[in-house]
Motif scaffolding. Sequence first.
Motif, PDB file in Angstrom:
ATOM      1  N   ARG A 268       0.826  -1.214   0.000  1.00  0.00           N
ATOM      2  CA  ARG A 268       0.000   0.000   0.000  1.00  0.00           C
ATOM      3  C   ARG A 268       0.855   1.258   0.000  1.00  0.00           C
ATOM      4  NH1 ARG A 268      -4.363   0.946   4.888  1.00  0.00           N
ATOM      5  NH2 ARG A 268      -4.366   3.222   5.042  1.00  0.00           N
TER       6      ARG A 268
ATOM      7  N   GLY B 214      -8.797  12.962   4.007  1.00  0.00           N
ATOM      8  CA  GLY B 214      -8.866  11.901   5.008  1.00  0.00           C
ATOM      9  C   GLY B 214      -7.457  11.453   5.361  1.00  0.00           C
ATOM     10  N   ALA B 215      -6.568  12.416   5.534  1.00  0.00           N
ATOM     11  CA  ALA B 215      -5.134  12.132   5.702  1.00  0.00           C
ATOM     12  C   ALA B 215      -4.808  11.447   7.018  1.00  0.00           C
ATOM     13  CB  ALA B 215      -4.348  13.431   5.598  1.00  0.00           C
ATOM     14  N   GLY B 216      -5.675  11.629   8.021  1.00  0.00           N
ATOM     15  CA  GLY B 216      -5.380  11.029   9.320  1.00  0.00           C
ATOM     16  C   GLY B 216      -4.042  11.537   9.843  1.00  0.00           C
TER      17      GLY B 216
ATOM     18  N   ASP C 283      -9.126  16.402   7.279  1.00  0.00           N
ATOM     19  CA  ASP C 283      -9.714  15.288   8.036  1.00  0.00           C
ATOM     20  C   ASP C 283     -10.744  15.883   9.001  1.00  0.00           C
ATOM     21  OD1 ASP C 283     -10.092  12.749   9.662  1.00  0.00           O
ATOM     22  OD2 ASP C 283      -8.404  12.098   8.427  1.00  0.00           O
TER      23      ASP C 283
ATOM     24  N   ASP D 270     -15.470  18.206   7.038  1.00  0.00           N
ATOM     25  CA  ASP D 270     -16.131  16.948   6.688  1.00  0.00           C
ATOM     26  C   ASP D 270     -16.143  16.833   5.165  1.00  0.00           C
ATOM     27  OD1 ASP D 270     -17.939  14.862   6.146  1.00  0.00           O
ATOM     28  OD2 ASP D 270     -19.070  15.266   7.985  1.00  0.00           O
TER      29      ASP D 270
ATOM     30  N   CYS E 187      -7.814   4.783   1.723  1.00  0.00           N
ATOM     31  CA  CYS E 187      -8.773   4.160   2.640  1.00  0.00           C
ATOM     32  C   CYS E 187      -9.757   5.173   3.208  1.00  0.00           C
ATOM     33  CB  CYS E 187      -8.053   3.450   3.778  1.00  0.00           C
ATOM     34  SG  CYS E 187      -7.650   1.775   3.363  1.00  0.00           S
TER      35      CYS E 187
HETATM   36  N1  SAM Z   1      -5.349   8.217   4.787  1.00  0.00           N
HETATM   37  C1  SAM Z   1      -4.792   7.859   6.086  1.00  0.00           C
HETATM   38  C2  SAM Z   1      -3.901   6.646   5.938  1.00  0.00           C
HETATM   39  O1  SAM Z   1      -4.015   5.909   4.971  1.00  0.00           O
HETATM   40  O2  SAM Z   1      -3.066   6.452   6.822  1.00  0.00           O
HETATM   41  C3  SAM Z   1      -5.914   7.537   7.091  1.00  0.00           C
HETATM   42  C4  SAM Z   1      -6.829   6.442   6.684  1.00  0.00           C
HETATM   43  S1  SAM Z   1      -8.110   6.086   7.855  1.00  0.00           S
HETATM   44  C5  SAM Z   1      -8.464   4.443   7.415  1.00  0.00           C
HETATM   45  C6  SAM Z   1      -9.497   6.995   7.223  1.00  0.00           C
HETATM   46  C7  SAM Z   1      -9.431   8.482   7.516  1.00  0.00           C
HETATM   47  O3  SAM Z   1     -10.450   9.162   6.783  1.00  0.00           O
HETATM   48  C8  SAM Z   1      -9.672   8.786   8.990  1.00  0.00           C
HETATM   49  O4  SAM Z   1      -8.649   9.631   9.472  1.00  0.00           O
HETATM   50  C9  SAM Z   1     -11.035   9.465   8.987  1.00  0.00           C
HETATM   51  O5  SAM Z   1     -11.175  10.402  10.034  1.00  0.00           O
HETATM   52  C10 SAM Z   1     -11.052  10.120   7.610  1.00  0.00           C
HETATM   53  N2  SAM Z   1     -12.414  10.369   7.121  1.00  0.00           N
HETATM   54  C11 SAM Z   1     -13.340   9.456   6.783  1.00  0.00           C
HETATM   55  N3  SAM Z   1     -14.500  10.050   6.442  1.00  0.00           N
HETATM   56  C12 SAM Z   1     -14.284  11.385   6.540  1.00  0.00           C
HETATM   57  C13 SAM Z   1     -15.098  12.537   6.332  1.00  0.00           C
HETATM   58  N4  SAM Z   1     -16.364  12.423   5.959  1.00  0.00           N
HETATM   59  N5  SAM Z   1     -14.567  13.756   6.544  1.00  0.00           N
HETATM   60  C14 SAM Z   1     -13.269  13.880   6.941  1.00  0.00           C
HETATM   61  N6  SAM Z   1     -12.452  12.835   7.167  1.00  0.00           N
HETATM   62  C15 SAM Z   1     -12.950  11.603   6.968  1.00  0.00           C
END
Ligand code: SAM
Length: 327
Positions: free
Chosen positions: A57, A82-84, A106, A155, A193
């Motif tokens: 990945r 959705g960078a986390g 995020d 969001d 993801c």
């Molecule tokens: N992209 C990062 C990685 O691969 O390490 C994090 C992946 S984690 C599985 C999913 C991320 O998407 C989470 O941090 C979550 O908060 C964010 N996320 C999901 N739905 C979201 C939304 N509607 N608005 C903002 N962030 C979102």
Amino acid sequence: TDTDTADEAVRATCDDATVCKRFATSKGYWKDPYIQYFVRSVGERKAPEINRGYYARVQGVNRLLDAFLKKTQCDCQIINLGAGLDTTFWRLKDDNLMPRKFFEVDFPTIVARKIHYIKTKPPLSKPIIETHSTDSLLLDAHSLDSDRYCIIGADLRNISDMEEKLKKFQLNTDSGGPRTAAYLLPTLVLTECVLVYMSPSQSSGLIRWAAETFHTAMFINYEQVNMYDRFGQVMIENLQRRQCTLAGVETCQSLELQKERFLRSGWEHANALDMIAVYSMLPQEDVGRIERLEFLDELELLQQLLQHYSISWASKEKLSLGIIWLF
Ligand code: SAM
């Protein structure tokens, strides 16, 4: 409410990703000197097939990302949705591959945590300060803005709010007035993801927004695929057990559907590979190295896992950059 519980479960997936990446890097699958500042302890042992899956990945996404940066000679912007707790910004700085500006979005609570870590850990904050030209750097609980790095709490299902915030922090877009193509930066949008947690119309909306907002762009998406079989069902059930619903699972049924979603939403070219294919296209010398790190007797399990994740990507270009697949 149910929505709050569901969103909270989605936010928790951010820790899963970071914890697994932290463990794999501690075993030497790849190097990430920054991830330790986001999860302190290495944590429980993860199975070798999980580590190999994360390796594929991270390497797969990074290769596409780096190819885009090299093609554009870093004269571009990147938006990680959705960078986390992702550490790509720091890697690119160390590799001398920093785009003009790197944006992350995020949920506000995740962003607040990330900003707290950055504020309190000099190895994280130093590179941001170093690449910033003036004294004043915007840093509050829910956003960070410097010359080269920007983190926003929003969001992704509320596109107009997200766009407004991004523009406030100098996102370069096509809809910003009478500018010529020369001023419009090629843009890379990354979702790793993330889309699977949104409904099909919400993710299509986001993909369409990106196509309409940037005239020369690439979209990279990593997520589940082939979810209709028994193994896919088990993956879904595992998440459901934690109250986490994959609202977008129906778009993750096949590589064809992944491609179609891009083509139906304003993108010119689209491609998708499952992670078995990606794994086989990675530099085999390094693959050989990581395969010697840990003994794996469940080869079939690894194959199953890789078969249920994919990288899909799309491009459109007004400036003929020749954004292509450069594995
Ligand atoms: N992209 C990062 C990685 O691969 O390490 C994090 C992946 S984690 C599985 C999913 C991320 O998407 C989470 O941090 C979550 O908060 C964010 N996320 C999901 N739905 C979201 C939304 N509607 N608005 C903002 N962030 C979102």
